[in-house]
Design a protein around this motif. Structure first.
Motif, PDB file in Angstrom:
ATOM      1  N   ILE A 126       0.831  -1.201   0.000  1.00  0.00           N
ATOM      2  CA  ILE A 126       0.000   0.000   0.000  1.00  0.00           C
ATOM      3  C   ILE A 126       0.864   1.249   0.000  1.00  0.00           C
ATOM      4  CG2 ILE A 126      -1.621   1.320   1.392  1.00  0.00           C
ATOM      5  CD1 ILE A 126      -2.855  -1.371   2.149  1.00  0.00           C
ATOM      6  N   ALA A 171      15.280   0.927  -3.655  1.00  0.00           N
ATOM      7  CA  ALA A 171      15.740   1.353  -2.336  1.00  0.00           C
ATOM      8  C   ALA A 171      14.875   0.730  -1.240  1.00  0.00           C
ATOM      9  CB  ALA A 171      15.717   2.873  -2.234  1.00  0.00           C
ATOM     10  N   VAL A 172      13.575   0.808  -1.425  1.00  0.00           N
ATOM     11  CA  VAL A 172      12.648   0.484  -0.349  1.00  0.00           C
ATOM     12  C   VAL A 172      12.473  -1.031  -0.182  1.00  0.00           C
ATOM     13  CG1 VAL A 172      10.240   0.665   0.313  1.00  0.00           C
ATOM     14  CG2 VAL A 172      11.443   2.657  -0.533  1.00  0.00           C
ATOM     15  N   ALA A 227      15.499  -2.756   1.263  1.00  0.00           N
ATOM     16  CA  ALA A 227      15.563  -2.575   2.716  1.00  0.00           C
ATOM     17  C   ALA A 227      14.451  -3.361   3.409  1.00  0.00           C
ATOM     18  CB  ALA A 227      15.471  -1.098   3.068  1.00  0.00           C
ATOM     19  N   LEU A 260      11.246  -2.952   3.466  1.00  0.00           N
ATOM     20  CA  LEU A 260      10.184  -2.197   4.122  1.00  0.00           C
ATOM     21  C   LEU A 260       8.837  -2.683   3.597  1.00  0.00           C
ATOM     22  CD1 LEU A 260      11.654   1.394   4.152  1.00  0.00           C
ATOM     23  CD2 LEU A 260      11.639  -0.310   5.943  1.00  0.00           C
ATOM     24  N   GLY A 315       4.309  -2.972   4.613  1.00  0.00           N
ATOM     25  CA  GLY A 315       3.172  -2.507   5.424  1.00  0.00           C
ATOM     26  C   GLY A 315       3.206  -1.019   5.656  1.00  0.00           C
ATOM     27  N   SER A 316       3.035  -0.647   6.928  1.00  0.00           N
ATOM     28  CA  SER A 316       2.959   0.771   7.275  1.00  0.00           C
ATOM     29  C   SER A 316       4.254   1.499   6.919  1.00  0.00           C
ATOM     30  CB  SER A 316       2.727   0.920   8.766  1.00  0.00           C
ATOM     31  OG  SER A 316       1.686   0.084   9.181  1.00  0.00           O
ATOM     32  N   TYR A 317       5.385   0.832   7.093  1.00  0.00           N
ATOM     33  CA  TYR A 317       6.658   1.477   6.775  1.00  0.00           C
ATOM     34  C   TYR A 317       6.718   1.830   5.290  1.00  0.00           C
ATOM     35  CZ  TYR A 317       8.390  -0.102  11.291  1.00  0.00           C
ATOM     36  OH  TYR A 317       8.571  -0.313  12.618  1.00  0.00           O
ATOM     37  N   ALA A 330       4.197   2.392   3.307  1.00  0.00           N
ATOM     38  CA  ALA A 330       3.269   3.496   3.060  1.00  0.00           C
ATOM     39  C   ALA A 330       3.922   4.829   3.430  1.00  0.00           C
ATOM     40  CB  ALA A 330       1.984   3.287   3.855  1.00  0.00           C
ATOM     41  N   LEU A 331       4.525   4.873   4.597  1.00  0.00           N
ATOM     42  CA  LEU A 331       5.094   6.143   5.068  1.00  0.00           C
ATOM     43  C   LEU A 331       6.297   6.564   4.236  1.00  0.00           C
ATOM     44  CD1 LEU A 331       4.827   5.640   8.904  1.00  0.00           C
ATOM     45  CD2 LEU A 331       3.481   7.153   7.467  1.00  0.00           C
ATOM     46  N   VAL A 332       7.120   5.614   3.856  1.00  0.00           N
ATOM     47  CA  VAL A 332       8.329   6.007   3.140  1.00  0.00           C
ATOM     48  C   VAL A 332       7.966   6.470   1.723  1.00  0.00           C
ATOM     49  CG1 VAL A 332       9.173   3.852   2.100  1.00  0.00           C
ATOM     50  CG2 VAL A 332      10.787   5.467   3.044  1.00  0.00           C
TER      51      VAL A 332
END
Ligand code: ADP
Ligand code: MG
Lengths: 291, 318, 252
Positions: free
Chosen positions: B54, B101-102, B105, B107, B109-111, B113-115
Motif C-alpha cells: 500500500i 531502495a525500499v 531494505a 520495508l 506494510g505501514s513502513y 506506506a510512510l516512506v
C-alpha cells in the motif's frame, strides 16, 4: 557564508524548545505504536483538532491556553479511548494495513471537516505571546517556547512514571510485550488499547496548548507535524519513550539549523530525507532501540 | 475474471464513450477528471491491490510523468507525444528507483506506506523550490491546439483518449492477472515465505510491479498536464493524487480489475453531488470520502465491486 | 550412511537465536533416491535445520552442498529453482487464493505458460487428493486439506529433493493411511525425500535412513530398526530431553 555564534546558538536553543513539543507529539505516536503495534495516521489530524479546540477556547472564553491543558487533556483522552475502542479497533478487523487505512480515512475526514468549518485561513491566538521574551545571556528566548519546553519534559516524565509505577502502566507494558499472555493474565486488552490510544491523544492536547501561543493553526497544519512526528518516532526507535524525547529534540535542532542555513522549505526537506534514510538503513532507530 | 464482468466493463466503457456526444462541456470535464483519477488508481491497484504494497506516495509517479512531459516541451521544444512517452518512462524509472531502495531494505506494510509518502513529499518540496520546475508559480504549457501537439479544441477527444487508455490498461491488467507474473504477485501479497519456497523472486516481482504501477500512474500525470496545461508542485506531487488513487482503488474494490474505474467514477460522482447539495463548502466531499474509506474497510473489504458480486451471488443462490 | 552419491551434504551447521543455540554444529547427508527421516523431540532444531537447507535461515557456521554445489549463501528462491522444495510445519497457505491458484504458483516455476501451469496444478491436486477442491478458497480447507496443499504446492515445483516438515502431524489415522501411499508414490517417481516426522509408525514404514536430533545435536543415525534400539534415542524421547541434559550435566 558564516553566521555569528549567537545566532547559531539561538537557533540551536530555539530548535531544542520547538523539538520538545515535537517530542510530545511523537510521544503519543510512539506510545500507540509500542503497545498496539499500529501506525496512527490520524495523529496529525487529531493534533490539528486539538489546536483548533485551544484556539476556540481561548478566543471565545478568554481563558489562558495553559489553563486549558488539563480539561482538554481529559477530553482528548476520552475521545481517543472511544475512537480506538469503538471505531478503529472494530473497523480494522485486527489487520495492520487496515488500521493504517482506517486512520488515513479518519485523518482525511477530520482534516476536511475542519476545513469546512474553519475554512483555509490561518489563525493565531490574540494577545502578546509573540512579544514575551526572556533574556538568557546574549540570547532572546521566546517565553511560550520556554514554558512549552518545561511542560513537555514534565509531561514526558509523568508519562514515564505512569508506565513504570502504576497498575495501568504495568498492564499497558504487559499488553505491549505479549498480547496473548496479557489476555491470559486477565487483562482486558481492548480496554488497555483504548487507554493507550487515549493517552496518545491526551499528549496531543497538551502539545496543542503548548504550541498555540507561539504557533498558528489551519486545517492542514497537522500534515506538517505528522511526518515530523513519524521521523522522530523512527529515529528514536518505534515504541521507545526516551527515544521519542531525544529524537524530538534532535529533529527540532535539525529543522532550526536547516531553516537558518537553507531556508524554511528546504529545512523541511532535511527532515524527510532523514526519515527516508533512517527507514532504509536503520529501521530500528538511532538511539539504542532493540530490533 | 468472468465473462459477465468483462462484458459489463466493455459496456461501461462504451457508455462512457457516448457521453461526450450528448453532454455539456461541464460533464465532459467531470468525465476527463474522473478518467485521470481512474488511470492513476489503476496504476495504484497493480502495486497496492494486486501486490499488497500500500503506497501513500503515488504522487511521486504522477508528478514525474507530468513534469517531464511539460518540461521537455517547454525547455527543449520536444514533440508532445515524444514527451509523453518520456514522461511515462521517467515515472517508471522513479518507481524502479524508489522500489529498489525500499524493497531492498525490506520495508513493508505501514513502513512502506510512510516512506513512499516521504519520497513524494521530497519531490514536492524540490519542485516547489527549484527554478527549472517554475518554483511555486508553476508552469504553463502554451495553448497549441492540434493533434501533433497532443492538444485538442474539443474536450470530447480527450475523453475518448482517456477511455481508450483506461481500456488498454484494463486489458493489460487482465493479461497480467492471468500470467505467471500475476500469480507471483498474488503469492507475494498473500505470504512472502511461502512464495520464496516456491521459487518466487520476491524482490524482482515487487520491482516489476512498482515499475508498471508507476508507469501507469505517470501516464495519468501526462494526461493531466496535456488537458489542463498547468502544473505546480502541489498538483503534480501533492498528496491529493496519492490519496485519490488509493481511495478510488479501495472504495471501488481493491485487487479487482474494475474496482479503480468504478471507484473513480463513484467518488467523482459523489463529489459533484455533495457539491450540488452543500454548495461551495470546501472539504465536505472529502469528509465523506474519508468516512467511506473507513466504512469500506469495516464492511466491504472488496469495495463496491465486491459488494456487488456478493449481492448478485446472494440473489443467484436465493 | 557413507555412500559417495549423497545428493545433499550438510556439514557442521550451527545457528543461535539470541542466546539460544538451536543448532550446535551438526551434519547430515541424504542419498539420491532415498527417503531419509529426521526425528527428535520438540525443540530439537529440526525445523531450523530445514530452514538452513532451504535458504530461510542463515547458518552461523558450516556449509550446505547440493549436488556438488555450495549453496550455503544462496537465496531461497534460487534453491527452489535448483530443485529443492519444502513444506512448512506451520502451514502457510496463500489464504486469499483458491486451492488451484495456490498450487499453480508452484507449477509456474517450471511452466511459464498459464494454461500449462494450470493443467500441471490440476494434475498435482488430483495426485494428493485435492482434485475436487480446486476452486475452493484455501482458507476453507480442513487441517488435513491444508497439509495436502502444502505437499501439493511443493510437488508442483517438480522438485528433485523434497523436504517434508511434519506433514502427518494433526491428521487422524485414516487420513495418515490415505497419505502414506502418496509419499511412497512420490519417491517412486524419482524424488528424493527428507522428512521430519513424529509419527513413528510412518517413519519406520517409509524411511531408508534416519537421523536423530536432540537439543541441536545429532545423537544417532542409521537404519530405522537400529536407531530404534539406540539407548540414547530412547532416552531422548522418553525423557523428553531432560535425561540427555542430566547426562550432559553429569559428564561436564
Ligand atoms: N526464529 C527464531 N527465533 C528464536 N528462536 C528460534 C527461532 N527458530 C527456532 N528457534 C528456537 O530454536 C529451537 C529449535 O526449534 P525448531 O527448529 O523449531 O525445533 P523442532 O522443529 O525440532 O521442534 C527452539 O528452542 C526454538 O525456540
Ligand atoms: Mg519443527
Amino acid at each position: 557564508m558564516t553566521y555569528p555564534p549567537e545566532i547559531v546558538a539561538e537557533a540551536v536553543v530555539g530548535g531544542l524548545l520547538t523539538g520538545s513539543v515535537y517530542a510530545l507529539v511523537a510521544l503519543g505516536l510512539t506510545l500507540v505504536y509500542g503497545v498496539l503495534h499500529i501506525i496512527n495516521f490520524a495523529h496529525g489530524a487529531l493534533l490539528t483538532c486539538a489546536m483548533f479546540a485551544v484556539w476556540a477556547l481561548v478566543t471565545f472564553t478568554g481563558i489562558s491556553p495553559y489553563t486549558a491543558i488539563i480539561p482538554l487533556a481529559v477530553v482528548f483522552f476520552a475521545v481517543g479511548y472511544v475512537l480506538q475502542r469503538y471505531l478503529i479497533g472494530p473497523a480494522s478487523h485486527g489487520d495492520d494495513s487496515n488500521i493504517l487505512l482506517v486512520t488515513l480515512g479518519l485523518s482525511i475526514a477530520i482534516e476536511n471537516a475542519l476545513l469546512a468549518t474553519f475554512h483555509a485561513d490561518t489563525r493565531n491566538l490574540d494577545g502578546d505571546f509573540g512579544f514575551q521574551v526572556v533574556e538568557i545571556g546574549p540570547m532572546l528566548i521566546s517565553r511560550p517556547k520556554l514554558i512549552g519546553f518545561a511542560a513537555s519534559l514534565i509531561v514526558a516524565g509523568l508519562l514515564w512514571l505512569l508506565l513504570k509505577r502504576t497498575d495501568t502502566g504495568r498492564a499497558i507494558r504487559a499488553v505491549a510485550k505479549e498480547k496473548l499472555g496479557a489476555r491470559l493474565m486477565g487483562i482486558e486488552v481492548g480496554h488497555i488499547f483504548g487507554i493507550t490510544f487515549g493517552l496518545g491523544c491526551a499528549c496531543l492536547a497538551v502539545a496543542a496548548c503548548l504550541l498555540m501561543p507561539s504557533f498558528y493553526v489551519n486545517p492542514r497544519v497537522g500534515n506538517a507535524f505528522v511526518l515530523v512526528a513519524f521521523t522522530i518516532v523512527v529515529l528514536g526507535g518505534m515504541g521507545s519513550v526516551p527515544g521519542a524525547l531525544l529524537g524530538g529534540l534532535f529533529i527540532g535542532v535539525v529543522e532550526s539549523l536547516g531553516g537558518l542555513l537553507l531556508g524554511d522549505s528546504l529545512g523541511q526537506l532535511g527532515i524527510f530525507i532523514i526519515f527516508i534514510l533512517v527507514l532504509l538503513f536503520r529501521p530500528t532507530g538511532l538511539f539504542g532501540a532493540r530490533a | 475474471m468472468k465473462r459477465s464482468e468483462w462484458l459489463f466493463l466493455v459496456a461501461l466503457l462504451a457508455a462512457l464513450a457516448l457521453v461526450p456526444l450528448l453532454a455539456s462541456n461541464l460533464v465532459i470535464n467531470f468525465l476527463v477528471t474522473a478518467l485521470i483519477v481512474a488511470l492513476a488508481a489503476l496504476g495504484w491497484n497493480i502495486l497496492g491491490g494486486l501486490g499488497g504494497q500500500i503506497s501513500f506516495g503515488h504522487a511521486a509517479f504522477f508528478g514525474t510523468g507530468a513534469y517531464v512531459t511539460e518540461l521537455l516541451q517547454l525547455r527543449l521544444g520536444a514533440n508532445a507525444w515524444a514527451a509523453a512517452v518520456a514522461g511515462i518512462a521517467a515515472g517508471a524509472l522513479v518507481g524502479l528507483a524508489i522500489g529498489a531502495a525500499v524493497f531492498r531494505a525490506r520495508l513493508r506494510g505501514s513502513y512502506f506506506a510512510l516512506v513512499t509518502l516521504a519520497f513524494a513529499e521530497v519531490l514536492r518540496i524540490l519542485a516547489n523550490a527549484l527554478d527549472v520546475t517554475g518554483g511555486a508559480s508553476g508552469l504553463l504549457l502554451p495553448l497549441q491546439p492540434g493533434a501533433a501537439h497532443f492538444q485538442f479544441d474539443q474536450r470530447s477527444v480527450f475523453a475518448w483518449i482517456g477511455i481508450a487508455c483506461v481500456g488498454a490498461v484494463l486489458l493489460l491488467t487482465r493479461h497480467m492477472m492471468n500470467s505467471r507474473f500475476g500469480a507471483h504477485l498474488a503469492a507475494v501479497r498473500e505470504n512472502e515465505d511461502a512464495a520464496r519456497a516456491l521459487g518466487v523472486d520476491i524482490l524482482a516481482t515487487k520491482l516489476r510491479a512498482i515499475t508498471l504501477s508507476a508507469a501507469i500512474t505517470a501516464a495519468a500525470g501526462v494526461f493531466y498536464v496535456q488537458y489542463f496545461l498547468y502544473l505546480d508542485a502541489n498538483i503534480g506531487y501533492g498528496t491529493w493524487i496519492s490519496i485519490e488513487a488509493l481511495l478510488a482503488a479501495i472504495i471501488g474494490g481493491v485487487g479487482t480489475m474494475a474496482g479503480p474505474l468504478i471507484g473513480a467514477l463513484a467518488l467523482h460522482g459523489l463529489g459533484e453531488l455533495t457539491r450540488g447539495f452543500a454548495g461551495s463548502i470546501t472539504g465536505i466531499d472529502l469528509v465523506i470520502f474519508g468516512l467511506l474509506l473507513v466504512a469500506a474497510i469495516a464492511f466491504a473489504p472488496a469495495g463496491i465491486v465486491g459488494a456487488w458480486k456478493r449481492y448478485v451471488g446472494g440473489r443467484r443462490n436465493a | 550412511m557413507s555412500g559417495g552419491d549423497a545428493m545433499l551434504e550438510v556439514s557442521n551447521i550451527s545457528r543461535s537465536f539470541g542466546g539460544v543455540r538451536a543448532l550446535g554444529g551438526l551434519s547430515l547427508s541424504v542419498a539420491q533416491g532415498s527417503i531419509t527421516g529426521l526425528i527428535g523431540p520438540n525443540g530439537a532444531g529440526k525445523t531450523t535445520m530445514f530452514g538452513v537447507i532451504s535458504g530461510f535461515v542463515a547458518p552461523d557456521t558450516g556449509s550446505v552442498t547440493y549436488r556438488g554445489a555450495d549453496i550455503t549463501r544462496e537465496p531461497a528462491h534460487l534453491r527452489a529453482r535448483r530443485g529443492i522444495a519444502r513444506t512448512f510445519q506451520i502451514v502457510q497457505p496463500f489464504a486469499g487464493l483458491s486451492v488451484g491458484e495456490n498450487i499453480a504458483v508452484g507449477s509456474y516455476l517450471r511452466h511459464a505458460k498459464p494454461s500449462e501451469a494450470r493443467a500441471r496444478a490440476e494434475a498435482v491436486a488430483r495426485r494428493v487428493g485435492l482434485g475436487a477442491m480446486l476452486d475452493q478458497p484455501a482458507s476453507a480447507l480442513t487441517v488435513s486439506g491444508r497439509k495436502r496443499l502444502e505437499l501439493a504446492r511443493a510437488l508442483a515445483t517438480e522438485p528433485d529433493l523434497l523436504l517434508l516438515d511434519e506433514v502427518l502431524a494433526g491428521l487422524n489415522p485414516s487420513e495418515i493411511r490415505d497419505i502414506l501411499p502418496v509419499i511412497h508414490d512420490i519417491r517412486a517417481s524419482g524424488v528424493t525425500i527428507l522428512m521430519i516426522e513424529h509419527v513413528m509408525q510412518a517413519v519406520m514404514a517409509l524411511c531408508d535412513d534416519i537421523f536423530v536430533m536432540a537439543q541441536g545435536r545429532m545423537i544417532a543415525e542409521g537404519k530405522p530398526d537400529a536407531v530404534c534400539r539406540d539407548p540414547q534415542v530412547i532416552e531422548a524421547y522418553l525423557g523428553h530431553g531432560a535425561a540427555a541434559r542430566m547426562q550432559e550435566a553429569g559428564n561436564a
